[in-house]
Structure formats: structure tokens, C-alpha cells
Design a protein around this motif. Structure first.
Motif, mmCIF file in Angstrom:
data_model
loop_
_atom_site.group_PDB
_atom_site.id
_atom_site.type_symbol
_atom_site.label_atom_id
_atom_site.label_comp_id
_atom_site.label_asym_id
_atom_site.label_seq_id
_atom_site.Cartn_x
_atom_site.Cartn_y
_atom_site.Cartn_z
ATOM 1 N N ARG A 274 0.859 -1.187 0.000
ATOM 2 C CA ARG A 274 0.000 0.000 0.000
ATOM 3 C C ARG A 274 0.896 1.237 0.000
ATOM 4 N NH1 ARG A 274 -3.890 -0.235 4.400
ATOM 5 N NH2 ARG A 274 -5.442 -1.054 2.968
ATOM 6 N N ALA A 275 0.563 2.218 -0.850
ATOM 7 C CA ALA A 275 1.351 3.437 -0.944
ATOM 8 C C ALA A 275 1.022 4.368 0.220
ATOM 9 C CB ALA A 275 1.059 4.135 -2.269
ATOM 10 N N GLY A 276 2.001 5.199 0.612
ATOM 11 C CA GLY A 276 1.802 6.167 1.684
ATOM 12 C C GLY A 276 0.734 7.175 1.301
ATOM 13 N N SER A 277 -0.185 7.474 2.232
ATOM 14 C CA SER A 277 -1.272 8.443 2.034
ATOM 15 C C SER A 277 -2.152 8.125 0.825
ATOM 16 C CB SER A 277 -0.718 9.874 1.874
ATOM 17 O OG SER A 277 0.138 10.186 2.944
ATOM 18 N N LEU A 278 -2.065 6.890 0.323
ATOM 19 C CA LEU A 278 -2.832 6.460 -0.858
ATOM 20 C C LEU A 278 -2.520 7.313 -2.091
ATOM 21 C CD1 LEU A 278 -6.348 5.680 0.716
ATOM 22 C CD2 LEU A 278 -4.336 4.202 0.571
ATOM 23 N N TYR A 279 -1.295 7.851 -2.171
ATOM 24 C CA TYR A 279 -0.871 8.436 -3.441
ATOM 25 C C TYR A 279 -0.651 7.269 -4.393
ATOM 26 C CZ TYR A 279 -0.233 12.821 -1.026
ATOM 27 O OH TYR A 279 -0.443 13.952 -0.306
ATOM 28 N N ARG A 280 -1.013 7.466 -5.654
ATOM 29 C CA ARG A 280 -1.019 6.296 -6.532
ATOM 30 C C ARG A 280 -1.027 6.690 -8.001
ATOM 31 N NH1 ARG A 280 -5.513 7.934 -4.173
ATOM 32 N NH2 ARG A 280 -7.288 8.402 -5.518
ATOM 33 N N ASN A 281 -0.590 5.734 -8.812
ATOM 34 C CA ASN A 281 -0.778 5.795 -10.251
ATOM 35 C C ASN A 281 -0.905 4.360 -10.733
ATOM 36 O OD1 ASN A 281 -0.685 5.905 -12.981
ATOM 37 N ND2 ASN A 281 0.952 7.436 -13.093
ATOM 38 N N PRO A 282 -2.142 3.888 -10.902
ATOM 39 C CA PRO A 282 -2.346 2.476 -11.256
ATOM 40 C C PRO A 282 -1.644 2.075 -12.553
ATOM 41 C CG PRO A 282 -4.462 3.594 -10.884
ATOM 42 C CD PRO A 282 -3.397 4.641 -10.796
ATOM 43 N N GLU A 283 -1.361 3.058 -13.414
ATOM 44 C CA GLU A 283 -0.705 2.716 -14.682
ATOM 45 C C GLU A 283 0.724 2.217 -14.440
ATOM 46 O OE1 GLU A 283 -2.804 2.745 -16.968
ATOM 47 O OE2 GLU A 283 -4.257 4.277 -16.374
ATOM 48 N N TRP A 284 1.278 2.478 -13.279
ATOM 49 C CA TRP A 284 2.653 2.053 -12.985
ATOM 50 C C TRP A 284 2.709 0.782 -12.138
ATOM 51 C CZ3 TRP A 284 5.040 7.414 -11.190
ATOM 52 C CH2 TRP A 284 4.998 8.308 -12.283
ATOM 53 N N PHE A 285 1.564 0.239 -11.764
ATOM 54 C CA PHE A 285 1.556 -0.893 -10.840
ATOM 55 C C PHE A 285 2.250 -2.143 -11.401
ATOM 56 C CE2 PHE A 285 -2.297 0.275 -7.919
ATOM 57 C CZ PHE A 285 -1.613 1.407 -7.528
ATOM 58 N N GLY A 286 2.437 -2.166 -12.736
ATOM 59 C CA GLY A 286 3.112 -3.314 -13.343
ATOM 60 C C GLY A 286 4.513 -3.531 -12.784
ATOM 61 N N ALA A 287 5.133 -2.464 -12.247
ATOM 62 C CA ALA A 287 6.492 -2.594 -11.702
ATOM 63 C C ALA A 287 6.498 -3.175 -10.290
ATOM 64 C CB ALA A 287 7.183 -1.229 -11.704
ATOM 65 N N LEU A 288 5.322 -3.266 -9.667
ATOM 66 C CA LEU A 288 5.249 -3.809 -8.306
ATOM 67 C C LEU A 288 5.353 -5.325 -8.343
ATOM 68 C CD1 LEU A 288 2.271 -1.780 -6.761
ATOM 69 C CD2 LEU A 288 4.670 -1.653 -6.039
ATOM 70 N N ASP A 289 6.297 -5.851 -7.575
ATOM 71 C CA ASP A 289 6.461 -7.296 -7.523
ATOM 72 C C ASP A 289 5.665 -7.853 -6.331
ATOM 73 O OD1 ASP A 289 7.321 -9.766 -8.176
ATOM 74 O OD2 ASP A 289 9.426 -9.464 -7.620
ATOM 75 N N PHE A 290 4.381 -7.572 -6.339
ATOM 76 C CA PHE A 290 3.495 -8.011 -5.265
ATOM 77 C C PHE A 290 2.271 -8.677 -5.878
ATOM 78 C CE2 PHE A 290 6.048 -4.810 -3.302
ATOM 79 C CZ PHE A 290 6.180 -5.204 -1.974
ATOM 80 N N ALA A 291 1.634 -9.560 -5.114
ATOM 81 C CA ALA A 291 0.401 -10.192 -5.618
ATOM 82 C C ALA A 291 -0.731 -9.174 -5.646
ATOM 83 C CB ALA A 291 0.022 -11.385 -4.743
ATOM 84 N N TYR A 292 -0.798 -8.343 -4.598
ATOM 85 C CA TYR A 292 -1.924 -7.406 -4.541
ATOM 86 C C TYR A 292 -1.509 -6.041 -4.017
ATOM 87 C CZ TYR A 292 -2.227 -8.599 0.440
ATOM 88 O OH TYR A 292 -1.942 -8.786 1.769
ATOM 89 N N ASP A 293 -2.347 -5.059 -4.360
ATOM 90 C CA ASP A 293 -2.156 -3.682 -3.919
ATOM 91 C C ASP A 293 -3.421 -3.243 -3.184
ATOM 92 O OD1 ASP A 293 -0.885 -0.833 -4.247
ATOM 93 O OD2 ASP A 293 -2.982 -0.636 -4.836
ATOM 94 N N MET A 294 -3.256 -2.281 -2.257
ATOM 95 C CA MET A 294 -4.424 -1.779 -1.516
ATOM 96 C C MET A 294 -4.404 -0.248 -1.453
ATOM 97 S SD MET A 294 -4.735 -4.519 1.640
ATOM 98 C CE MET A 294 -3.201 -4.110 2.476
ATOM 99 N N SER A 295 -3.965 0.398 -2.541
ATOM 100 C CA SER A 295 -3.796 1.860 -2.528
ATOM 101 C C SER A 295 -4.944 2.635 -3.146
ATOM 102 C CB SER A 295 -2.506 2.242 -3.262
ATOM 103 O OG SER A 295 -1.408 1.509 -2.793
ATOM 104 N N LEU A 296 -5.949 1.941 -3.692
ATOM 105 C CA LEU A 296 -7.018 2.647 -4.400
ATOM 106 C C LEU A 296 -8.298 2.702 -3.575
ATOM 107 C CD1 LEU A 296 -6.600 1.351 -8.053
ATOM 108 C CD2 LEU A 296 -7.025 3.718 -7.449
#
Ligand SMILES: [Zn+2]
Length: 466
Positions: A274-296
Motif C-alpha cells: 500500500r502506498a503512503g497516504s494512498l498516493y497512486r498511479n495504477p498505470e505504474w503498478f506493473g512494476a510492483l512485484d506483489f500479488a496485490y495492492d491496496m492503494s485505491l
């Protein structure tokens, strides 16, 4: 054109025959699809609008049924992706067009959050968030636009096929009507030191939760701290890199930091991010080596970065599963809304459970150290435990929701004799469900369960107004 629909319902592909009516408009914009869905994308015919307003073009009237096919004025894959990935925002993830006051407040929000006393911070935050009540889209306190859109398509599909019912795979394992996850972002040293008390509170009602740890700069993360969480059956995830508000400030910074974030993920054996303060750009999530994200967040009017993914169900962004945040954060409730009751949380939970969604919470150890806030949190725990006892909620760790959602994605419904059965790994926990139209309204039932337990989805006609 039918990919999102099939992934969402896991119904046999033969039911989803969608065809575009004509050449879609070159300029995407806002339009309506029935009463409950403000959409964003290209349509043909019709005129999308540059902003959400009261008189949006309603594309529902342009849908035609041709045998078993639905002729649609837009591509549902494009429109759902535009909503889920927040592409409907005028400047989705770049610099906001801000006045200098707004800019200063935004900077304050980002960079001085942990350093200032709560009294000062909340004053700044309230200033920054002023006017949020007037935002009509996404819908507060929860937004189900994507879910409403797909329900309308399902109802139309029932009509197109002229069948009584369409089989699909129920959203949650073992026929649970809905799901909840509880997550704790650890912001500061006092918060870290409160984690063992917080685990006691969660354990007191038999709930296991996940802890998101900031790996750098905020506080030391000794191995003994991590094992104190893991050994008690709680989950560990990564929360940002150093929580300085810069993670998504530009692509280069992001890619440099994400390498470290991925390495910490391996080191901590974390499956989620999960990103700090829910700052995010889902278009970049492909670089995350995680099964899941919780930033949105589903609707982000009260978060530092506005927008929202407009759904209360998990969805895939490439290979990363998104578990959207669907309930108001504790900090926001206590310090922005000045509310120490659980009324808002109960309202959100009711809206989500009535619509078979995921209720997800962020409660920071840092913000429940004080007795008054802690009492509120304990009331939430008691409410969730009661709903679980009533058979309404499956309360799970995020990693278990991730596992289920991945298994469900690989399952399919195949014909068997006069009926249907579910195929695929994990099918023992899956339940066959049916969608029917009752007086023109969509209803769901789960095979072998009474209809009450499956809870009625929102009807097409009686949804909320925007
Ligand atoms: Zn945080």
C-alpha cells in the motif's frame, strides 16, 4: 468486449455476446448508463460531456438486442478500466491544477503530516478538503458505479438470451454474502510500539488483520518486531518506502524506489503493498512485484489524492490484484469529520454487504492509542464480529482474499446434464449462483442456500440517486 464482464461474473462465455453499434466518438467523456452509472469513455451515438453534470447523455436508450447479442454504444472493457484506473480524472495522476493556497495545503498534507501536532494538521487538512461535500462523483460514502454498470449489462443479457437464469460463480467462498478485511498502516514509532496491544484487541474478537510496515526512515524494523506479528498469525505487508509523499512524484523516482520496495517485499515475505497516504498511479503498478495492492479508494473525496476506483469488489490491474479501500479511514473519521461514533462505518458496511462487496478498513495503531479513539475501534470490531456471527461477513486476511480471487478467476461454469457445475482448482469452496429477473429487477441466488442469505443486489430501478 466481454472480458471484464466474464472476469466479474465468471459466467459461461456463451452468454456474453457484446457488439459495438458504430464508430465510437473520438473524444472520451462522461455519459450515463441508466440511473446508477456515470460512465467515462467513447460512445456512439450520443454526446459525452467533459464534466459530470445533471444532464448527462443516457446511453442505455441506445442499447439494442439482436437475437442473443447485445448491441452496445460503448466498449464495457474501456469504460470499466477508465473508472477503475481513475482515467476519468481530468489530470489523472499528474500535477493537479491548483491555486497557490491549494498547492501550499497539498504540500502541507504531503510533507508535514507526521511532524505537526494533530490539532494543526487537522486544521490544514480540513482547509485542503473543503468543498468535498459538493462532489457528486464518485458517490460518497461508497461508490458502486462499475458494479452497477455490470449489473445492468447482466440484466440486459438475461433479456437478450430470453433465459430464466444465468449461472455464475458466487463472489465469495462457501457462499459468504460479503467479505471484510482489516488493515493497519504503521506510521510512527509510537504506532509501532502499540502493535502488540492492537493485536490483543483484534484477537479479543477473533479477527486477524494485516500490518503495513514502512521499511525505511520512519522507525526501526527489527526482525523481532516482524516475528511478533507473524507468530501470532497476523499478516505483514509493505507500506510505501519511507512515506515521504514522493513515491509517485515522477516515473524515474518511482522506478528507483520500487526496486527497494520489491526487495523489502521479499525480505518481509509480504504479498501486499500500500502506498503512503494512498498516493497512486495504477498505470505504474506493473512494476510492483506483489500479488496485490491496496492503494485505491473506492471514493477518495476525503483523501489527499482525489478520485476513486468506483467499485466495492477486487479487480485485476494486469497481474496485480487491487483490493480497494471501501470504508473511511480512522484518521479522517476522527480528525476531519470529528466523529467518534461508528455510524458512518455501519452505513458503509450495510451498503457494501447488501451488495456482496468487500468492506475494507484502514485503522492506524498510531491513531487508536488514545482511549476515545480506541473505544470507537473496539465498537467497530464488535460490530464486525456480530455480522460474522450472523453469517453475513467472511472476515479474512488480505492474502486469503487474494488467493480466493485468483482461484476464482481460473474457474469456469460448464454444462452438466440439465444444469451446470464449476470447474477448476479450489472449486470445493466455490458456489454456483444464478442471476434472474424478478419484475424487471436483477436478483441473485446461491445454489443450495436460501435467497435471504444471498442478499438481494441493488435493483436496477431503485438504486441511489446521484
Ligand atoms: Zn500511511
Amino acid at each position: 468486449m466481454n472480458r471484464t464482464f466474464i472476469d466479474y461474473y465468471r459466467c459461461p462465455e456463451s452468454f456474453a455476446n457484446f457488439t459495438l453499434i458504430g464508430e465510437p466518438s473520438s473524444n472520451p467523456g462522461f455519459f450515463r448508463f441508466g440511473e446508477n452509472a456515470v460512465c467515462y469513455g467513447s460512445i456512439s451515438p450520443g454526446f459525452p460531456a467533459p464534466e459530470v453534470g445533471p444532464n448527462l447523455y443516457d446511453a442505455l436508450a441506445d442499447v439494442a438486442i439482436d437475437g442473443p447479442s447485445l448491441l452496445l454504444p460503448f466498449d464495457p472493457v474501456e469504460v470499466t478500466e477508465n473508472l477503475r484506473r481513475e482515467r476519468y480524472l481530468s489530470d489523472p495522476h499528474g500535477d493537479r491544477k491548483t491555486t497557490s493556497l491549494e498547492g501550499a495545503l497539498s504540500t502541507a498534507y504531503r510533507f508535514v503530516r507526521p511532524a505537526l501536532p494533530v490539532a494543526v494538521r487537522k486544521h490544514l487538512h480540513r482547509l485542503y478538503l473543503r468543498g468535498w461535500e459538493k462532489l457528486s462523483f464518485p458517490h460518497w460514502p461508497i461508490d458502486r458505479t462499475v458494479d452497477n454498470l455490470l449489473e445492468t449489462l447482466l440484466a440486459l443479457t438475461l433479456k437478450a438470451h430470453a433465459v430464466d437464469r444465468i449461472p455464475f460463480i458466487w463472489f465469495w467462498p462457501e457462499g459468504a454474502p460479503s467479505c471484510a478485511i482489516l488493515t493497519h498502516d504503521v506510521e510512527t514509532l509510537p504506532g509501532r510500539n502499540f502493535c502488540s496491544r492492537l493485536m490483543d484487541l483484534d484477537d479479543s474478537v477473533g479477527i486477524k488483520s494485516s500490518f503495513q510496515i514502512v521499511p525505511e526512515r520512519r522507525y526501526a524494523v527489527p526482525a523481532s518486531f516482524l516475528s511478533s506479528l507473524r507468530d501470532r498469525g497476523f499478516e505483514i505487508n509493505i507500506h510505501d518506502l519511507n512515506h515521504d509523499g514522493h513515491l509517485f512524484s515522477n516515473r524515474e523516482v518511482f522506478l528507483r524506489r520500487v526496486e527497494r520496495i520489491n526487495a523489502y517485499g521479499k525480505e518481509f515475505a509480504a504479498r501486499g503493498f500500500r502506498a503512503g497516504s494512498l498516493y497512486r498511479n495504477p498505470e505504474w503498478f506493473g512494476a510492483l512485484d506483489f500479488a496485490y495492492d491496496m492503494s485505491l479508494p473506492s471514493v477518495a473525496h476525503l483523501d489527499p489524492q482525489r478520485g476513486g476506483c468506483c467499485t466495492v469488489l477486487p479487480f485485476f490491474i494486469g497481474r496485480v490484484l487491487e483490493l480497494p479501500l471501501t470504508a473511511t479511514q480512522d484518521y479522517t473519521l476522527f480528525h476531519i469529520l470529528n466523529d467518534y461514533s461508528i455510524d458512518l462505518w455501519k452505513r458503509q458496511i450495510a451498503l457494501i454487504t447488501e451488495n456482496h462487496g468487500l468492506a475494507s478498513f484502514i485503522v492506524h495503531p498510531d491513531y487508536v492509542i488514545q482511549k476515545r479513539a480506541r473505544n470507537t475501534y473496539q465498537a467497530l470490531l464488535a460490530h464486525l464480529a456480530q455480522l460474522r456471527a450472523d453469517g453475513i461477513l467472511w472476515i479474512a486476511l488480505p492474502r486469503d482474499v487474494d488467493r480466493w480471487w485468483r482461484e476464482r478467476r481460473q474457474m469456469s461454469v460448464v454444462p452438466e446434464g440439465n444444469g451446470w457445475r464449476i470447474e477448476g482448482q479450489g472449486k470445493e469452496r466455490a458456489r454456483l449462483a444464478f442471476a434472474t429477473l424478478v419484475d424487471g429487477k436483477l436478483e441473485f441466488t446461491i445454489e443450495g442456500q436460501d435467497t435471504l442469505k444471498a442478499r438481494r443486489p441493488a435493483s436496477l430501478a431503485s438504486g441511489r440517486r446521484r
